[in-house]
Write a protein that holds these residues in place. Structure first.
Motif, mmCIF file in Angstrom:
data_model
loop_
_atom_site.group_PDB
_atom_site.id
_atom_site.type_symbol
_atom_site.label_atom_id
_atom_site.label_comp_id
_atom_site.label_asym_id
_atom_site.label_seq_id
_atom_site.Cartn_x
_atom_site.Cartn_y
_atom_site.Cartn_z
ATOM 1 N N PHE A 96 0.834 -1.206 0.000
ATOM 2 C CA PHE A 96 0.000 0.000 0.000
ATOM 3 C C PHE A 96 0.870 1.258 0.000
ATOM 4 O O PHE A 96 0.570 2.236 -0.690
ATOM 5 C CB PHE A 96 -0.921 0.022 1.224
ATOM 6 N N LEU A 97 1.935 1.227 0.785
ATOM 7 C CA LEU A 97 2.835 2.383 0.847
ATOM 8 C C LEU A 97 3.570 2.576 -0.474
ATOM 9 O O LEU A 97 3.756 3.707 -0.931
ATOM 10 C CB LEU A 97 3.826 2.214 2.006
ATOM 11 N N GLY A 98 3.989 1.469 -1.101
ATOM 12 C CA GLY A 98 4.609 1.567 -2.408
ATOM 13 C C GLY A 98 3.631 2.110 -3.444
ATOM 14 O O GLY A 98 4.009 2.888 -4.329
ATOM 15 N N HIS A 99 2.380 1.711 -3.329
ATOM 16 C CA HIS A 99 1.312 2.227 -4.188
ATOM 17 C C HIS A 99 1.217 3.744 -4.058
ATOM 18 O O HIS A 99 1.118 4.474 -5.051
ATOM 19 C CB HIS A 99 -0.004 1.553 -3.776
ATOM 20 N N ASP A 100 1.277 4.238 -2.825
ATOM 21 C CA ASP A 100 1.173 5.674 -2.595
ATOM 22 C C ASP A 100 2.369 6.417 -3.178
ATOM 23 O O ASP A 100 2.223 7.521 -3.710
ATOM 24 C CB ASP A 100 1.065 5.949 -1.093
ATOM 25 N N ALA A 101 3.555 5.827 -3.068
ATOM 26 C CA ALA A 101 4.736 6.444 -3.670
ATOM 27 C C ALA A 101 4.584 6.517 -5.182
ATOM 28 O O ALA A 101 4.967 7.506 -5.814
ATOM 29 C CB ALA A 101 5.997 5.658 -3.294
ATOM 30 N N GLY A 102 4.011 5.469 -5.778
ATOM 31 C CA GLY A 102 3.792 5.462 -7.216
ATOM 32 C C GLY A 102 2.847 6.558 -7.664
ATOM 33 O O GLY A 102 2.956 7.067 -8.787
ATOM 34 N N HIS A 103 1.925 6.939 -6.785
ATOM 35 C CA HIS A 103 0.998 8.027 -7.095
ATOM 36 C C HIS A 103 1.517 9.380 -6.617
ATOM 37 O O HIS A 103 0.766 10.370 -6.644
ATOM 38 C CB HIS A 103 -0.367 7.755 -6.449
ATOM 39 N N ARG A 104 2.744 9.412 -6.162
ATOM 40 C CA ARG A 104 3.390 10.658 -5.718
ATOM 41 C C ARG A 104 2.640 11.316 -4.568
ATOM 42 O O ARG A 104 2.512 12.543 -4.502
ATOM 43 C CB ARG A 104 3.550 11.627 -6.889
ATOM 44 N N GLN A 105 2.163 10.487 -3.655
ATOM 45 C CA GLN A 105 1.419 11.001 -2.512
ATOM 46 C C GLN A 105 2.323 11.353 -1.333
ATOM 47 O O GLN A 105 1.893 12.075 -0.431
ATOM 48 C CB GLN A 105 0.396 9.955 -2.047
ATOM 49 N N LEU B 226 12.080 -4.203 -0.492
ATOM 50 C CA LEU B 226 11.373 -4.832 0.626
ATOM 51 C C LEU B 226 10.380 -5.904 0.183
ATOM 52 O O LEU B 226 10.176 -6.889 0.894
ATOM 53 C CB LEU B 226 10.648 -3.774 1.456
ATOM 54 N N LEU B 227 9.754 -5.711 -0.985
ATOM 55 C CA LEU B 227 8.731 -6.664 -1.435
ATOM 56 C C LEU B 227 9.207 -7.586 -2.546
ATOM 57 O O LEU B 227 8.619 -8.648 -2.764
ATOM 58 C CB LEU B 227 7.492 -5.913 -1.933
ATOM 59 N N GLY B 228 10.197 -7.162 -3.317
ATOM 60 C CA GLY B 228 10.587 -7.929 -4.493
ATOM 61 C C GLY B 228 9.616 -7.727 -5.641
ATOM 62 O O GLY B 228 9.524 -8.555 -6.548
ATOM 63 N N MET B 229 8.880 -6.623 -5.615
ATOM 64 C CA MET B 229 7.915 -6.292 -6.663
ATOM 65 C C MET B 229 8.365 -5.006 -7.331
ATOM 66 O O MET B 229 8.571 -3.987 -6.663
ATOM 67 C CB MET B 229 6.511 -6.110 -6.073
ATOM 68 N N GLY B 230 8.559 -5.042 -8.654
ATOM 69 C CA GLY B 230 9.148 -3.928 -9.364
ATOM 70 C C GLY B 230 8.294 -2.670 -9.364
ATOM 71 O O GLY B 230 7.154 -2.684 -9.819
ATOM 72 N N HIS B 231 8.866 -1.573 -8.901
ATOM 73 C CA HIS B 231 8.158 -0.298 -8.875
ATOM 74 C C HIS B 231 7.872 0.190 -10.296
ATOM 75 O O HIS B 231 6.779 0.700 -10.570
ATOM 76 C CB HIS B 231 8.999 0.734 -8.117
ATOM 77 N N GLY B 232 8.830 0.042 -11.195
ATOM 78 C CA GLY B 232 8.632 0.481 -12.572
ATOM 79 C C GLY B 232 7.537 -0.298 -13.269
ATOM 80 O O GLY B 232 6.683 0.278 -13.964
ATOM 81 N N TRP B 233 7.534 -1.609 -13.076
ATOM 82 C CA TRP B 233 6.504 -2.459 -13.678
ATOM 83 C C TRP B 233 5.128 -2.098 -13.144
ATOM 84 O O TRP B 233 4.170 -1.938 -13.898
ATOM 85 C CB TRP B 233 6.813 -3.924 -13.382
ATOM 86 N N TRP B 234 5.041 -1.976 -11.826
ATOM 87 C CA TRP B 234 3.750 -1.675 -11.217
ATOM 88 C C TRP B 234 3.247 -0.305 -11.651
ATOM 89 O O TRP B 234 2.069 -0.144 -11.993
ATOM 90 C CB TRP B 234 3.847 -1.726 -9.693
ATOM 91 N N SER B 235 4.126 0.715 -11.656
ATOM 92 C CA SER B 235 3.711 2.066 -12.009
ATOM 93 C C SER B 235 3.202 2.119 -13.441
ATOM 94 O O SER B 235 2.179 2.760 -13.729
ATOM 95 C CB SER B 235 4.876 3.053 -11.827
ATOM 96 N N ASP B 236 3.892 1.461 -14.357
ATOM 97 C CA ASP B 236 3.471 1.439 -15.754
ATOM 98 C C ASP B 236 2.082 0.813 -15.885
ATOM 99 O O ASP B 236 1.189 1.368 -16.531
ATOM 100 C CB ASP B 236 4.489 0.662 -16.595
ATOM 101 N N LYS B 237 1.902 -0.335 -15.261
ATOM 102 C CA LYS B 237 0.636 -1.050 -15.350
ATOM 103 C C LYS B 237 -0.492 -0.276 -14.652
ATOM 104 O O LYS B 237 -1.603 -0.127 -15.189
ATOM 105 C CB LYS B 237 0.807 -2.433 -14.726
#
Length: 343
Positions: free
Chosen positions: A83-92, A111-122
């Motif tokens: 959830f926190l990574g999600h918020d960073a992706g939305h520049r919150q 921390l999660l092993g989930m790509g920020h670039g991949w998630w942000s693009d999608k």
């Protein structure tokens, strides 16, 4: 449940293009779009401390098989990190795009092993055209079908899955934690050398650190079960949060153009609830508000809800909100309806 496969809200009129502007102005003046740095400092700090404490409990419980039960709180805390990574992706969180990107890389990749670039693009493509087939990757063709046309094109085992997808949805989510990591790695193949080094390096660092921690603290059998429990429940938790938000809501037909207010509100569903629902869903149960104001700090979404509801009523835009159980019933009902012609 009424059919949602061909939901057709009223077309946008010429005057509707300005419907969002008065709401946006009112929300800006309310201060709810302002950064909440204190909240995020506490949230990140508490989440890191709780995660470290649970791993400490794993070390204390080892080598007992009881230690694998700690995969449950580890999964819950991983979702909080998500959830926190999600918020960073939305520049919150941070005041700059660079600051948010690095927060996203640390929270997601490391921390999660989930790509920020991949998630942000999608995720950004999803926000731009929610529930729009061909534009929103969340309703693209894959293992599950979101329209009867998609279901009709499934072949072999995937056709059987589409036929029973409502029953299989939550069991399949146990694989989502692994799928997120695989998708993150595959995304890097087409990225720049710099992205591959930075994002790929952090993903490798996560994998090495995570596996080293698990297999150092626990015997191999217990470590493997702990990893499986955490990843399975992490996938189910995320799926349980995101599935009710759009599944079963309006899906724009090709060529249909809605203004921003309708494009976001008509395709989204809020989940009504109290403190538990807000905590369980990370505040993203206020999905309508999140889609209208994606840069708004997640902790402010509940507060802006009355303004959005009032505005939607004033301009005649349907505002969908239901309870948690009913939201799952509607989402799964849509999936069942999609697969109905194959049965």
């Amino acid at each position: 449940m009424p059919s949602t496969l061909h939901a057709a809200p009223p077309p946008v009129t010429r005057a509707a293009g300005s419907d969002f502007a008065p709401l946006a102005r009112r929300v800006r003046e309310s201060g709810l779009l302002d950064r909440r740095r204190g909240y995020y400092v506490r949230a990140v700090g508490l989440n890191l401390a709780a995660t470290a404490a649970v791993w400490g409990a794993v070390a204390w419980a080892a080598p007992s098989w009881w230690a694998v039960l700690l995969g449950v709180p580890l999964a819950v805390l991983a979702a909080r990190t998500g959830f926190l990574g999600h918020d960073a992706g939305h520049r919150q969180i941070a005041g700059s795009a660079r600051g948010n990107r690095w927060l996203g890389l640390l929270l997601g990749n490391l921390l999660l092993g989930m790509g920020h670039g991949w998630w942000s693009d999608k995720h950004n493509r999803h926000h731009a055209n929610p529930n729009h087939v061909g534009k929103d990757p969340d309703v693209g063709e894959g293992i599950l079908a979101w329209t009867q046309d998609q279901a009709g094109r499934q072949r072999g085992p995937l056709r059987w899955v589409a036929r029973h997808q409502a029953l299989l949805f939550f069991p399949l989510l146990t694989l989502e934690g692994l799928n997120l990591k695989v998708g993150s790695l595959l995304f890097l193949r087409g990225r720049s050398r710099r992205d591959q080094v930075v994002e790929g390096g952090l993903l490798v660092a996560h994998a090495v650190g995570y596996l080293a921690l698990a297999f150092t603290l626990l015997p191999v059998p217990q470590a493997l079960v702990l990893i499986a429990v955490q990843h399975a429940l992490f996938g189910v938790h995320l799926g349980a949060v995101f599935a009710p938000n759009h599944k079963g809501m309006a899906m724009p037909e090709p060529g249909v153009r809605w203004d921003h207010l309708r494009r976001q509100v008509l395709t989204s569903r809020n989940v009504r609830g109290g403190l538990f629902t807000d905590w369980f869903m990370g505040g993203l149960n206020y999905q309508i508000e999140h889609h209208l104001f994606p840069s708004m700090p997640r902790c402010n979404l509940r507060a802006v809800r009355p303004l959005v509801r009032e505005h939607c009523a004033a301009v005649g835009v349907p505002y969908a909100e239901t309870g948690l159980v009913a939201s799952y019933r509607q989402a799964l009902g849509h999936m069942r309806e999609v697969g109905e012609p194959l049965r």
